[in-house]
Design an enzyme around this catalytic site. Sequence first.
Site, PDB file in Angstrom:
ATOM      1  N   GLY A   7      33.573  33.767  44.840  1.00  0.00           N
ATOM      2  CA  GLY A   7      33.373  32.540  45.603  1.00  0.00           C
ATOM      3  C   GLY A   7      32.845  31.472  44.679  1.00  0.00           C
ATOM      4  O   GLY A   7      32.416  31.767  43.564  1.00  0.00           O
ATOM      5  N   CYS A  10      32.789  39.436  40.982  1.00  0.00           N
ATOM      6  CA  CYS A  10      32.390  38.099  40.572  1.00  0.00           C
ATOM      7  C   CYS A  10      31.152  37.632  41.364  1.00  0.00           C
ATOM      8  O   CYS A  10      30.077  38.161  41.173  1.00  0.00           O
ATOM      9  CB  CYS A  10      33.574  37.130  40.673  1.00  0.00           C
ATOM     10  N   TYR A  11      31.312  36.688  42.287  1.00  0.00           N
ATOM     11  CA  TYR A  11      30.165  36.265  43.097  1.00  0.00           C
ATOM     12  C   TYR A  11      29.561  37.473  43.827  1.00  0.00           C
ATOM     13  O   TYR A  11      28.338  37.610  43.933  1.00  0.00           O
ATOM     14  CB  TYR A  11      30.595  35.198  44.105  1.00  0.00           C
ATOM     15  N   HIS A  64      37.736  39.987  37.464  1.00  0.00           N
ATOM     16  CA  HIS A  64      38.586  40.051  38.660  1.00  0.00           C
ATOM     17  C   HIS A  64      39.645  41.150  38.539  1.00  0.00           C
ATOM     18  O   HIS A  64      40.698  40.929  37.958  1.00  0.00           O
ATOM     19  CB  HIS A  64      39.270  38.707  38.887  1.00  0.00           C
ATOM     20  N   GLU A  72      41.550  42.180  40.753  1.00  0.00           N
ATOM     21  CA  GLU A  72      42.685  41.889  41.633  1.00  0.00           C
ATOM     22  C   GLU A  72      43.724  40.999  40.958  1.00  0.00           C
ATOM     23  O   GLU A  72      44.821  40.819  41.479  1.00  0.00           O
ATOM     24  CB  GLU A  72      42.202  41.241  42.942  1.00  0.00           C
ATOM     25  N   ASP A 121      59.666  35.294  59.867  1.00  0.00           N
ATOM     26  CA  ASP A 121      58.431  35.528  60.632  1.00  0.00           C
ATOM     27  C   ASP A 121      58.676  35.493  62.135  1.00  0.00           C
ATOM     28  O   ASP A 121      58.353  36.425  62.860  1.00  0.00           O
ATOM     29  CB  ASP A 121      57.361  34.476  60.290  1.00  0.00           C
ATOM     30  N   LYS A 136      53.714  37.633  53.733  1.00  0.00           N
ATOM     31  CA  LYS A 136      55.162  37.449  53.853  1.00  0.00           C
ATOM     32  C   LYS A 136      55.990  38.668  53.414  1.00  0.00           C
ATOM     33  O   LYS A 136      56.902  39.093  54.115  1.00  0.00           O
ATOM     34  CB  LYS A 136      55.577  36.251  52.997  1.00  0.00           C
TER      35      LYS A 136
END
Length: 507
Positions: free
Chosen positions: A52, A79-80, A165, A167, A224, A363
């Site tokens: 964040g 991180c944060y 990170h 991710e 969608d 998606k």
Amino acid sequence: TVLIISFGGQYAHMISRRVRDLGVYSEVVPYAAVSQSTVEELRPRAIILSGGPSSVYEPGAPAIGDWVLKLGLPVLGICYGHQLLAEMTGGRVERGQGEYGRTRVTVDGPDPLFDGWGREEDVWMSHSDYVASVGPGVKVLATSKDTGYIAAMKAGDKIYGVQFHPEVRHTEKGVKLIANFLFKVAKVRPTWSVEGLAEKLVEQVRSQIPREDKAIVAVSGGVDSTTAAVIAKRALGDRAVVVFINHGLLREGEAEEVLSALKSLGLNPIYIDASDRFLRALKGVTDPEQKRLVVGKVFAEVFKEVATSDSSIRWLVQGTTYPDVIESGAEAGADRIKSHHNVGGLPRDLGLRVIEPLRYLYKDEVRRLALSLGIPESIAMRHPFPGPGLAVRVIGEVTEEKLRIARRASMIVEEELRRAGLYNSVWQAFAVVGDDKWVGVKGDRRAFGYIVTVRVVESEDGMTADWARLPYDLLQRIASRITSEVPEVVMVTYAVTTKPPSTIEPV
Ligand code: XMP
């Protein structure tokens, strides 16, 4: 479920993507909306605290109660989240020299979290605060090679923090680390898949809508809404009133194509051509957000009219997906970037209760779900097309002329990409027109004509995007076809800005 508590970074959704790709269901919850009782209710198997933009030592910085440490659940702070855990366990966080981008870290000894990691690895960092010291009993697991900053730590045997990170793709063994956390520390099993989801979603819609009620199912022909409609149709049968509204902002030949595709899926939509109404409402509107709100408002009016024709219609089913929810700022802590017409753009007093069966899916997950439902590839793999249609691909006022230009130029872009076999490898491809003009010569005559911008992007989920490095001769073909087949245009440009800072659509 793995609960990802978001501290405002868009990274939270990337974490969620990685966890789901590993076969574990995850949900993102903003920190402000989470309490001990919501966690106890959700009963997650593990908790991840995201990154964040704040500093933990600032007054009023986002935080979480220390109940999170007492639940006995595995926790991974990133991180944060890492800094927050450090502070909560008696460590100190300070402003440091900042580490951005690829950074080398040294791993100090074996730990289940770092299984499969070498002694040194490259990771992705993005922080200026750092953990200057850890509390009593907290073990440092890794450090940055250059700065010596604490890159990973462990409190007890299930609570971890990493400054980098995992991710992000640039952290080479990041997925491995997340997998270690899930499977070796939290010991969850990978049982979640999109393919097994269809029946559950059908059941959910069926149980949400009382047997005497009907629902409007809004379809556009995109993946969608079509997927949401197939689910609603299975759940409700004839109580699903499928409606396809032509807002006059569709692509070339799209209305006919969509109608026949929907019919072949057994959806038999009610077709409403409201083009005039939308275009009239958009007259004179130039502000981007205003445009989206106008489109949303007219959509709502038309839905309302359909609803008043049958008093048992009390629901509206939409194909809203996760990124729509996030970017519209419907999630606390996230900034409102655009009002996607189907979220923020719909007025609250619609008089219909909204159901969004896909609101937790990304998606590419919707595409896989669509294929598992037997929706043909031509729909499942279609590029996203925004709800407000060409209204957001025309900059400034939406006029008949500019619509015609955007429509025909976009068709050329899509056609040439298909011909080059590149359609499926890009996220979106279209042409944009605004009010700027360029002097040209056409057939020895001066022409003062429109500038068309071609935008072709690659993306995983629309949240971030990169411009597609198309071959020059393909760009050349696109440009020359546009200037010769769309007489009002004398200049074609190619958009080479990533998202961020640009968004994908110009408006
Ligand atoms: P932006 O332009 O915000 O778009 O980078 C991200 C993705 O969302 C699509 N988009 C929309 N979809 N209603 C939608 O259903 C909207 O109002 C809307 N605006 C943008 C866009 O096409 C891209 O794929």
